[in-house]
Design a protein around this motif. Sequence first.
Motif, mmCIF file in Angstrom:
data_model
loop_
_atom_site.group_PDB
_atom_site.id
_atom_site.type_symbol
_atom_site.label_atom_id
_atom_site.label_comp_id
_atom_site.label_asym_id
_atom_site.label_seq_id
_atom_site.Cartn_x
_atom_site.Cartn_y
_atom_site.Cartn_z
ATOM 1 N N GLN A 211 13.100 12.542 -1.667
ATOM 2 C CA GLN A 211 13.556 12.199 -3.006
ATOM 3 C C GLN A 211 13.657 10.683 -3.228
ATOM 4 N N THR A 212 13.215 9.906 -2.249
ATOM 5 C CA THR A 212 13.297 8.450 -2.419
ATOM 6 C C THR A 212 11.975 7.801 -2.022
ATOM 7 N N ILE A 213 11.647 6.750 -2.774
ATOM 8 C CA ILE A 213 10.445 5.937 -2.505
ATOM 9 C C ILE A 213 10.861 4.469 -2.632
ATOM 10 N N ARG A 214 10.447 3.682 -1.656
ATOM 11 C CA ARG A 214 10.677 2.240 -1.759
ATOM 12 C C ARG A 214 9.442 1.598 -2.398
ATOM 13 N N VAL A 215 9.712 0.738 -3.397
ATOM 14 C CA VAL A 215 8.642 -0.012 -4.057
ATOM 15 C C VAL A 215 8.895 -1.497 -3.819
ATOM 16 N N GLY A 216 7.882 -2.189 -3.384
ATOM 17 C CA GLY A 216 8.000 -3.634 -3.155
ATOM 18 C C GLY A 216 6.872 -4.379 -3.851
ATOM 19 N N TRP A 217 7.112 -5.654 -4.103
ATOM 20 C CA TRP A 217 6.110 -6.465 -4.811
ATOM 21 C C TRP A 217 6.396 -7.941 -4.563
ATOM 22 N N VAL A 218 5.477 -8.753 -5.014
ATOM 23 C CA VAL A 218 5.619 -10.206 -4.933
ATOM 24 C C VAL A 218 5.643 -10.737 -6.362
ATOM 25 N N SER A 219 6.542 -11.692 -6.590
ATOM 26 C CA SER A 219 6.676 -12.245 -7.951
ATOM 27 C C SER A 219 5.341 -12.774 -8.447
ATOM 28 N N PRO A 220 5.135 -12.682 -9.760
ATOM 29 C CA PRO A 220 3.914 -13.294 -10.302
ATOM 30 C C PRO A 220 3.951 -14.804 -10.093
ATOM 31 N N PRO A 221 2.795 -15.453 -10.137
ATOM 32 C CA PRO A 221 2.788 -16.915 -9.956
ATOM 33 C C PRO A 221 3.684 -17.592 -10.987
ATOM 34 N N LEU A 222 4.279 -18.683 -10.565
ATOM 35 C CA LEU A 222 5.247 -19.369 -11.432
ATOM 36 C C LEU A 222 4.608 -19.780 -12.752
ATOM 37 N N GLU A 223 3.346 -20.246 -12.688
ATOM 38 C CA GLU A 223 2.740 -20.742 -13.927
ATOM 39 C C GLU A 223 2.471 -19.626 -14.909
ATOM 40 N N SER A 224 2.457 -18.382 -14.434
ATOM 41 C CA SER A 224 2.208 -17.271 -15.356
ATOM 42 C C SER A 224 3.498 -16.612 -15.806
ATOM 43 N N ALA A 225 4.654 -17.097 -15.332
ATOM 44 C CA ALA A 225 5.911 -16.435 -15.686
ATOM 45 C C ALA A 225 6.251 -16.659 -17.154
ATOM 46 N N ASN A 226 5.888 -17.825 -17.688
ATOM 47 C CA ASN A 226 6.154 -18.132 -19.105
ATOM 48 C C ASN A 226 7.625 -17.969 -19.440
ATOM 49 N N GLY A 227 8.470 -18.271 -18.544
ATOM 50 C CA GLY A 227 9.909 -18.143 -18.775
ATOM 51 C C GLY A 227 10.608 -17.944 -17.450
ATOM 52 N N VAL A 228 11.851 -17.588 -17.552
ATOM 53 C CA VAL A 228 12.651 -17.319 -16.352
ATOM 54 C C VAL A 228 12.665 -15.816 -16.137
ATOM 55 N N ILE A 229 12.129 -15.421 -15.038
ATOM 56 C CA ILE A 229 12.092 -13.980 -14.750
ATOM 57 C C ILE A 229 13.513 -13.534 -14.446
ATOM 58 N N LYS A 230 13.999 -12.652 -15.315
ATOM 59 C CA LYS A 230 15.375 -12.193 -15.145
ATOM 60 C C LYS A 230 15.413 -10.939 -14.284
ATOM 61 N N THR A 231 14.577 -10.007 -14.623
ATOM 62 C CA THR A 231 14.579 -8.746 -13.867
ATOM 63 C C THR A 231 13.145 -8.274 -13.713
ATOM 64 N N TYR A 232 13.044 -7.310 -12.856
ATOM 65 C CA TYR A 232 11.790 -6.581 -12.721
ATOM 66 C C TYR A 232 12.055 -5.136 -13.149
ATOM 67 N N LYS A 233 11.054 -4.552 -13.784
ATOM 68 C CA LYS A 233 11.162 -3.156 -14.169
ATOM 69 C C LYS A 233 10.146 -2.364 -13.366
ATOM 70 N N VAL A 234 10.630 -1.285 -12.807
ATOM 71 C CA VAL A 234 9.728 -0.341 -12.134
ATOM 72 C C VAL A 234 9.603 0.860 -13.069
ATOM 73 N N VAL A 235 8.392 1.118 -13.527
ATOM 74 C CA VAL A 235 8.127 2.260 -14.395
ATOM 75 C C VAL A 235 7.535 3.351 -13.499
ATOM 76 N N TYR A 236 8.145 4.511 -13.548
ATOM 77 C CA TYR A 236 7.638 5.557 -12.651
ATOM 78 C C TYR A 236 7.813 6.910 -13.327
ATOM 79 N N ALA A 237 6.932 7.803 -12.925
ATOM 80 C CA ALA A 237 6.986 9.185 -13.418
ATOM 81 C C ALA A 237 6.082 10.007 -12.522
ATOM 82 N N PRO A 238 6.326 11.292 -12.500
ATOM 83 C CA PRO A 238 5.359 12.156 -11.796
ATOM 84 C C PRO A 238 3.981 11.915 -12.375
ATOM 85 N N SER A 239 2.990 11.891 -11.522
ATOM 86 C CA SER A 239 1.653 11.516 -11.970
ATOM 87 C C SER A 239 1.139 12.447 -13.056
#
Length: 2032
Positions: free
Chosen positions: A1130-1158
């Motif tokens: 019932q659990t899955i770990r999701v990991g990622w690397v922040s987008p490059p700073l020059e493409s952030a176009n702002g201060v990244i406040k949070t990350y959203k993980v969108v998920y659903a059964p396929s």
Amino acid sequence: MNSPNERLKWLIAAVALIAGASQTLAANPPDADQKGPVFLKEPTNRIDFSNSTGAEIECKASGNPMPEIIWIRSDGTAVGDVPGLRQISSDGKLVFPPFRAEDYRQEVHAQVYACLARNQFGSIISRDVHVRAVVSQFYITEAENEYVIKGNAAVVKCKIPSFVADFVQVEAWVDEEGTELWRNNATNAYDGKYLVLPSGELHIREVGPEDGYKSYQCRTKHRLTGETRLSATKGRLVITEPVGSVAPKVEIKDKVGIFVAKSNSSLALLCPAQSYPIPAFRWYKFIEGTTRKQAVVLNDRVKQVSGTLIIKDAVVEDSGKYLCVVNNSVGGESVETVLTVTAPLSAKIDPPTQTVDFGRPAVFTCQYTGNPIKTVSWMKDGKAIGHSEPVLRIESVKKEDKGMYQCFVRNDQESAEASAELKLGGRFDPPVIRQAFQEETMEPGPSVFLKCVAGGNPTPEISWELDGKKIANNDRYQVGQYVTVNGDVVSYLNITSVHANDGGLYKCIAKSKVGVAEHSAKLNVYGLPYIRQMEKKAIVAGETLMVTCPVAGYPIDSIVWERDNRALPINRKQKVFPNGTLIIENVERNSDQATYTCVAKNQEGYSARGSLEVQVMVLPRIIPFAFEEGPAQVGQYLTLHCSVPGGDLPLNVDWTLDGQPISEDLGITTARVGRRGSVLTIEAVEASHAGNFTCHARNLAGHQQFTTPLNVYVPPRWILEPTDKAFAQGSDAKVECKADGFPKPQVTWKKAVGDTPGEYKDLKKSDNIRVEEGTLHVDNIQKTNEGYYLCEAINGIGSGLSAVIMISVQAPPEFTEKLRNQTARRGEPAVLQCEAKGEKPIGILWNMNNMRLDPKNDNRYTIREEILSTGVMSSLSIKRTERSDSALFTCVATNAFGSDDASINMIVQEVPEMPYALKVLDKSGRSVQLSWAQPYDGNSPLDRYIIEFKRSRASWSEIDRVIVPGHTTEAQVQKLSPATTYNIRIVAENAIGTSQSSEAVTIITAEEAPSGKPQNIKVEPVNQTTMRVTWKPPPRTEWNGEILGYYVGYKLSNTNSSYVFETINFITEEGKEHNLELQNLRVYTQYSVVIQAFNKIGAGPLSEEEKQFTAEGTPSQPPSDTACTTLTSQTIRVGWVSPPLESANGVIKTYKVVYAPSDEWYDETKRHYKKTASSDTVLHGLKKYTNYTMQVLATTAGGDGVRSVPIHCQTEPDVPEAPTDVKALVMGNAAILVSWRPPAQPNGIITQYTVYSKAEGAETETKTQKVPHYQMSFEATELEKNKPYEFWVTASTTIGEGQQSKSIVAMPSDQVPAKIASFDDTFTATFKEDAKMPCLAVGAPQPEITWKIKGVEFSANDRMRLLPDGSLLIKSVNRQDAGDYSCHAENSIAKDSITHKLIVLAPPQSPHVTLSATTTDALTVKLKPHEGDTAPLHGYTLHYKPEFGEWETSEVSVDSQKHNIEGLLCGSRYQVYATGFNNIGAGEASDILNTRTKGQKPKLPEKPRFIEVSSNSVSLHFKAWKDGGCPMSHFVVESKKRDQIEWNQISNNVKPDNNYVVLDLEPATWYNLRITAHNSAGFTVAEYDFATLTVTGGTIAPLDDGTSHGNVHTRIRLPAWMPEWLDLNFMVPLIATVVVVAVGICVVCVALSRRRADDLRGGQKDVYYDVVYNQTMGPGATLDKRRPDLRDELGYIAPPNRKLPPVPGSNYNTCDRIKRGRGGLRSNHSTWDPRRNPNLYEELKAPPVPMHGNHYGHAHGNAECHYRHPGMEDEICPYATFHLLGFREEMDPTKAMNFQTFPHQNGHAGPVPGHAGTMLPPGHPGHVHSRSGSQSMPRANRYQRKNSQGGQSSIYTPAPEYDDPANCAEEDQYRRYTRVNSQGGSLYSGPGPEYDDPANCAPEEDQYGSQYGGPYGQPYDHYGSRGSMGRRSIGSARNPGNGSPEPPPPPPRNHDMSNSSFNDSKESNEISEAECDRDHGPRGNYGAVKRSPQPKDQRSTEEMRKLIERNETGPKQLQLQQANGAGFTAYDTMAV
């Protein structure tokens, strides 16, 4: 330094440094600008500094030439650099850097320095500079306890360590309460209890017992470091109570004191005595040089506080001995203090410069001030000259006297100097050797002649020397000389028959009284060595001996000196040089007096010797002597002994007194004592013996002397005794009183008190009374000075002298005021008074204007006299003044001693008149210069003018004033506001009052640039690339004119780039904010914004920088390296690397993980979101064993960023849930059928089911049975009849066994009712697939199974049948099959039923599309899904295209209610439809929505507003045109004379906001003018007739040709080649009808021949039916533009030979360019598609449209015609589809008419697969066709498009007779279109030979981007402003073998031509003919073809935007596919 001589020793040593100053210099009259050195900045006497600060000592001198500055020590040596401690800077400063304490060096830091300045005229030395460096040392101060008797005054002292006492002084005292007591010189400070004395002690008056409890600390300050500190201890008063009376006591150490103070400072003399009772203190001062004392006079300057005497601002006269006498009733005591008040020394020499002739005397006087002065000394050029008197006298000036003289005055503390220069006068030139002999070497024998020529003034004399010995004439040496005409002296030396012995150094010396010049050279005579005889040399001990050996002979190898046969040198003092010179320094008799031998040798060994005897003489040495200490008394016996122990004998010793020899009659005797002494004796000292006694000792070596002074006490005696004097009043009186004596008597004057002698008082010092050296001066003596005076001379010896005299003053009458002005106001009384002083009686008379005034003659005048003690007062009264009384009144006074007069200038005054002639001389923005004429001043000087000014709207009560002095008549009024109207007037004012105001003048000040900054500036982000700047104008007072606008500058913050400014016009509404949106900024970037207002003068100041960030954008790149890991079920770990700073176009406040059964991913509502700030997260609560799809996105304040690519992970399996349902059905007496439904959540792959059974009630064991996972029932057998059994079921996965189902009980029985083991269920079937629904039944007898579908009995057919196991099978499910299916089982016992629900998943049906809103550049549509859709809709694809553009698509989410289509063309037709898609595929298309954006073509103006005619030009006012809502892009202007056929293009790029002047027209001539106005909605053509005016400005008669002049033409003009008789109104309809009928017949025939089947929708068809317009149009006919369904019209057709200049910016026209090859296709002079790859013919992919179930294919258009077959240049491409130019099909998409060509018959015959139409999906409604196929195709298929939804027609038009394409040269470049056949020929006949080939003018790519398909490009916005011909296809390829269904045919035409009529304007959206060059028109933003990004678009959005703005965006290259490898050539376009 104990004596002046010692003090001067080091200065004498400075001689070594003064090189050249003592040389003989020219005695020329000095040039005016040449002078010796003079100090500009002389260092001070003392330089004290701290080691932490260092010091710089500056020394500057002037002179010409500029003097050299040298620093010397006290020993005279030059000062050099000591690294880190002392250095001399380049500008002459002596620098002492800060240093560490351990680096202290006494010879550097405690030294006496001096600054020496020298140039060629002399040298001067500064005063002594005592340098003292103070090393910072720790020190503490202590406040000492003071013992005091109660009631006395106490003095508390602050003890300061001796090593810092010179630098630390007390600033204040602090008591224990913190009260600070500062040193204060204020008068009131002396009255208080506490007083801080000037020397720092705390003085406390009248000490009482309470003072014993207080403590005091002293605060000190270090004057070098500035450090202040409190004393370490606190001082207290120890107070003693006296038991009885106490006499005054003074400690012995305090009884005598010495005190030194600086002048102008304050000082305190202490008298530290205490007693009881409290004593009285009295202070006395001794008269100088006597024992007499006087009481100290107390005044404001001299105060006594208790026993302390305080003197403020001390003066030198305060110096002397003071006595403090202390007395009380018990006894007395005294304290003596010697006070010396020092004054700074200064000196001055008079005169500072003097020029003296030779032999004349020179006198320098040293004037000095200061106290005390110990010595006076003189120096010349830095050398002491032994003179110590103030006056230096040179009796006879010589050459060597020229130079710098200095006078030094010194005392123990300091010194001062002054310098003066002595220059030589007259015309004197020092001697100069003008010509001289040279060194010579010769053989003996011949004679030698040596010559010297010298010049100078006076004429010099020349003498000769040989080896330093003078040459006299003899028999062999002859010297002669003579003077030449020019004054030179020629001297010669003749040597007869020269010998070897004559060799040596010859010297000629030219000498005059002003100098010496000399020249020497050697004469070498070959011979043996020879040394001439040397005379005995006498030298004084201590000097330096220098002698050269006189050698002759040549050559000489060596010269050696010997002494006692020892070669020299034999000690350090001796130096021998190779030339024979011997030097012995510091000669002494004992060691150096000897005989020295010189030895000369040659190389052969011959030698010669010569001896020199050296005699050393010793100067006399006198032992110092002195008289007894102190002055001598008269009659005293004195003796002096002068002893000379050193010096050579014989000695002569004698004496002088004050420089004069001593004679016997003086009463002084001298006697010789042996050979070395003398005694001087005075038997009885007399006053005349005082003076300087000098002993002189002389011998052969020189002269020495020693002086000692003798002072004799002598009582005063009169030199000049005063007598009575009488002086005239007002004269300067002088009474001399001189006395002599020793000490010198002090002469004082006193005046008697009252009128009789007796009591005298000191004379008060005043301006007119002074005493100088005993003489009394009374300047301007008056009667008040009359009286008795006493002169007294006292020197302490005897009683002194005194004399009383009477001074009387004789006074004639005198008026103190000789002339005065008296004023009176007119009409008021006045009194004039004259007071005469002097000896009475005095008579006074009055004159008026020099005429005797007699009061008897005028009763207004009255005279009165009054006798005063000093004289007489006379008064003249005037009862009332009149203007005539303005006169000069004179009173004359007379007495016995004389007369005097005084004048009174009577002025009768009144107020002035008003100023007049007020004028403005000059004005600026803030000031105005005024002038006016001075009015009558009312006999009172005008005090001032008052300039009154106000703003024009204000009243005179609100005025500003400028006050101007009364003497001026010009003034400037300042501080005005620019651009303001002022009223100005002026008022004059005198002492009497104010005049009336002048007439006002009105001025308007000039404008200035604004001085204020814009206010309330706010910068707010609007979005990520836009910021809104709002501001308000500067304060109105700072506009300085009318503000025209603002410059808004912005730049990136924190960069050095300059601002980018935008100009904003001023908003006139009051108080309204201005705003500007700054666009195209960087996302989330800080910008700095400044604003400045401007008016017509210039720009104002920049505002303060406002900084703001643009809004945060959304991240433009997704998080990278997304990965998921399954943790549990019932659990899955999701990991990622922040987008490059020059493409952030702002201060990244949070990350959203969108998920659903396929399987639910498509449904946005089913998606889950998890926010996290970290770069990984764990998703909890997931479904077990489920495949999940995940995306990660970064979020800023700007919103969600780009999502990452979906990743997938599956949760781990788990044990399953229980089966959802269980049935147990009796099958017989021993069998039960157990069935079940699978678990709702299997949580994995179910491996098996386990069926548990157990007999109820018995304790039997539970039986289990494993069942495979695919089996859903189990038959339990071998059961006991009528025994209940309990069953339950579990499911298992690989993880384990799951939960058990509910238990169910059944009992085997013989009776088996009908039951269905299957369960109610829902089945989902996919469209066109098979479906099966189970119905498993039991029963005995066997039950009958029946099915009902949606309540209707089922009957089998081809698609549905019943299977043996009771299941129902449905083949190829369609939408109608969805619904409820019920299965019924029945036997005789019972019946049962179940119901299944069937859901059919199909592609969506066509959605509903409705138009919601339109703007000029956007459409808003509403989307609704079809009600019948069963499968969930995933989204929409929106398709839209402009009228002549290609289809574009846009994805729309399923939730969007509305969608905006933006970036559209203004005023253009658009077609819109939509399709839906789900997980099955893309669905059907909606109906096509035909709409248009808002905006219209340009509107015609009225002729009078547009055209303004003159004689040789016409002005066009383009602002008169209305743009129709779409911005105007440009105008094309053409003109011609009325009778000409050809149009002349004037300009093809006239901007809409300008006026345009057509020049060079002929006067009085009719012209035609054609204007084409363009905007993005199309263009409007207007023709005008006008006649130019005559030369004189008149008009000409109108022409009557049936046209309506001045209006837009309504008749169509015939081309020149048409016969005049041809009536176009008849021919055009006729020909058009014939053509259209013929074409229609052809089309019908072809269509019928190509039919393949009867079903146009379902079956495979090769040909679609298409229809052509059944309209005929004669030449000149046009479509009726008023038809509601025709919104655009035909283009106009120009004559074939129209001329057009090349497009601006191109070097040659496009046709030329094209013919020269393809090299120019990519030049900047062509419009090419920047989005293509370099391969111009690369296939383009279809747009990304969601695929339907049968997937769209590509539209296989005609193969591209870039292949050219030889000889087939003019053929049409096979199967090329062409648009018949001139027809409009916009309103009805079914009205498109295309032509298609045949294939070539050259081996490429056969059907070409594909056609240019659009293949629609199955079921596509027929009315969805668009007109996208209606385009003309030039040669290379450049404009063939993928027809998105159009049909095709085939009209076969062979026309091989087209003319040579080469005709499309520059001159014919405008005949690039096809025209209506002028002769009415049919479609099948080719046009006449004048048609050129437009296709040949086109390169293979769409260079022009015209919307019409013809080669009309866009040198203007209008021709083809809608974009390109290369379009994307939305259809599938039509290929007979591909199995794809064909689209339905187009709907029938419904166009009715009956509404056609002639139009009255040549407005049209069609292309004009002026389009060979295409690419440099002003595109603006209207011609760009907007499209969604495609994979082939090789440019970013920003690049595309720039290209569009630069007009470089061309059409997409056609997606052309080669068919069968054949190349085709397109025929020319035909227009119908």
